[in-house]
Design a protein around this motif. Structure first.
Motif, PDB file in Angstrom:
ATOM      1  N   ALA A 250      74.763  10.668  43.036  1.00 64.67           N
ATOM      2  CA  ALA A 250      73.346  10.351  42.824  1.00 64.67           C
ATOM      3  C   ALA A 250      72.532  10.654  44.069  1.00 64.67           C
ATOM      4  O   ALA A 250      71.421  11.227  43.982  1.00 64.67           O
ATOM      5  CB  ALA A 250      73.201   8.881  42.444  1.00 64.67           C
ATOM      6  N   ARG A 253      72.028  14.444  44.426  1.00 68.69           N
ATOM      7  CA  ARG A 253      71.033  14.973  43.491  1.00 68.69           C
ATOM      8  C   ARG A 253      69.610  14.552  43.877  1.00 68.69           C
ATOM      9  O   ARG A 253      68.657  15.301  43.687  1.00 68.69           O
ATOM     10  CB  ARG A 253      71.355  14.498  42.079  1.00 68.69           C
ATOM     11  CG  ARG A 253      72.599  15.139  41.485  1.00 68.69           C
ATOM     12  CD  ARG A 253      72.958  14.520  40.153  1.00 68.69           C
ATOM     13  NE  ARG A 253      74.082  15.227  39.517  1.00 68.69           N
ATOM     14  CZ  ARG A 253      74.732  14.786  38.458  1.00 68.69           C
ATOM     15  NH1 ARG A 253      74.383  13.631  37.897  1.00 68.69           N
ATOM     16  NH2 ARG A 253      75.726  15.486  37.937  1.00 68.69           N
ATOM     17  N   GLU A 254      69.506  13.344  44.437  1.00 69.48           N
ATOM     18  CA  GLU A 254      68.192  12.828  44.794  1.00 69.48           C
ATOM     19  C   GLU A 254      67.789  13.175  46.228  1.00 69.48           C
ATOM     20  O   GLU A 254      66.721  12.768  46.687  1.00 69.48           O
ATOM     21  CB  GLU A 254      68.171  11.303  44.595  1.00 69.48           C
ATOM     22  CG  GLU A 254      68.374  10.893  43.141  1.00 69.48           C
ATOM     23  CD  GLU A 254      68.700   9.410  42.985  1.00 69.48           C
ATOM     24  OE1 GLU A 254      68.523   8.660  43.979  1.00 69.48           O
ATOM     25  OE2 GLU A 254      69.151   9.015  41.885  1.00 69.48           O
ATOM     26  N   LYS A 255      68.675  13.914  46.920  1.00 68.52           N
ATOM     27  CA  LYS A 255      68.401  14.363  48.292  1.00 68.52           C
ATOM     28  C   LYS A 255      68.059  13.194  49.221  1.00 68.52           C
ATOM     29  O   LYS A 255      67.051  13.197  49.918  1.00 68.52           O
ATOM     30  CB  LYS A 255      67.291  15.417  48.305  1.00 68.52           C
ATOM     31  CG  LYS A 255      67.652  16.696  47.568  1.00 68.52           C
ATOM     32  CD  LYS A 255      66.531  17.710  47.632  1.00 68.52           C
ATOM     33  CE  LYS A 255      66.957  19.069  47.085  1.00 68.52           C
ATOM     34  NZ  LYS A 255      67.486  19.019  45.718  1.00 68.52           N
ATOM     35  N   ARG A 256      68.940  12.188  49.205  1.00 70.67           N
ATOM     36  CA  ARG A 256      68.773  11.021  50.066  1.00 70.67           C
ATOM     37  C   ARG A 256      70.134  10.620  50.625  1.00 70.67           C
ATOM     38  O   ARG A 256      71.178  11.020  50.104  1.00 70.67           O
ATOM     39  CB  ARG A 256      68.189   9.849  49.264  1.00 70.67           C
ATOM     40  CG  ARG A 256      69.062   9.407  48.094  1.00 70.67           C
ATOM     41  CD  ARG A 256      68.584   8.117  47.466  1.00 70.67           C
ATOM     42  NE  ARG A 256      69.356   7.759  46.270  1.00 70.67           N
ATOM     43  CZ  ARG A 256      70.564   7.187  46.295  1.00 70.67           C
ATOM     44  NH1 ARG A 256      71.150   6.898  47.455  1.00 70.67           N
ATOM     45  NH2 ARG A 256      71.191   6.899  45.150  1.00 70.67           N
TER      46      ARG A 256
END
Length: 263
Positions: A250, A253-256
């Motif tokens: 996750a 995908r969320e670039k965090r």
């Protein structure tokens, strides 16, 4: 009862165990062994602790066995070093080798004799630039112990291991880094800060994946390739069903940055 030969402090998810006999260059005696094993047990039980750092107070990591203590003698009055190894060193090396949480040996200074092998039993070794490692046993007519004859040849090969053991020459932090014994070398002035930052980064990682990785590497020493591939498939199945894997995907995908929980 508070320990007398070491200190254990906890900063968030990082526990630091500091060998604290600086007047003896943190030499090991029976009390230090017992207190170190107890400290490791306590850190293992505390769920909030993710990484354990082992270091020394003063100018040395440790000078190895305290040779000023009274050691057991046989019926002829000769020193018998076997009982001390069986009682103290062997359980400590096995505990470190099988420890479920990542361990870091932070060599603030020399790691000599048995303490070199105790450091190598940890998962990762980092060192101050002025530190050195030394298999000093031959200087006093002994063989390397505390797992040294098993650990060192597997890390650097039997020829180089024998050279270090037979010559008893110290290996500087930089030379040990080139040999693959030390992962990182930090400047003396920033050593404590650099170790704390490195440990904190490691502690933020996926604790379950760390434990499974340690298990896979340990078993690889006795497995053939087919058995190791089967083991990887089984352990990866466990990792793939974890909360940390779902969080890692996750976050990707969320670039965090991921927020691992060790489960």
């Amino acid at each position: 009862m508070s320990p007398t030969t070491l200190r254990c402090t906890v900063d968030g998810p990082v526990a630091t165990i500091t060998l604290a006999r600086p007047d003896k260059m943190n030499a090991f005696n029976a009390t230090m062994h017992a207190e170190l094993r107890e400290a490791l047990d306590n850190c293992e039980r505390v769920e909030a602790v993710s990484v354990v750092v082992l270091t020394g107070e003063g100018r040395a990591f440790s000078s190895g066995q305290d040779l000023t203590v009274d050691l057991k003698r046989d019926e002829q009055g000769r020193l018998d070093l076997g009982p001390a190894l069986t009682r103290d060193y062997n359980p400590l090396v096995l505990k470190l080798s099988n420890y479920p949480k990542p361990t870091i040996a932070a060599l603030n200074g020399p790691a000599v004799g048995a303490s070199m092998n105790i450091a190598l039993a940890c998962d990762i070794v980092v060192a101050a630039r002025s530190a050195y490692l030394q298999e000093a046993f031959a200087n006093i007519g002994l063989i390397p112990d505390a797992g040294g004859t098993w650990i060192l040849p597997r890390l650097i090969g039997p020829k180089l291991a024998l050279a270090l053991m037979l010559s008893a020459e110290p290996a500087s932090a930089e030379d040990a880094h080139r040999m693959g014994l030390v992962y990182k070398v930090f400047d003396d002035d920033s050593f404590a800060v650099d170790v704390a930052a490195f440990a904190a980064r490691l502690a933020a990682g996926p604790g379950l994946a760390y434990r499974l990785t340690k298990q896979a590497v340990a078993q690889s020493l006795s497995n053939d390739l087919e058995k190791q591939l089967d083991l990887e498939a089984r352990l990866q199945g466990e990792a793939g069903s974890s909360h940390d894997f779902m969080e890692g995907v996750a976050a990707f995908r969320e670039k965090r940055p991921p927020r691992f929980e060790g489960r």
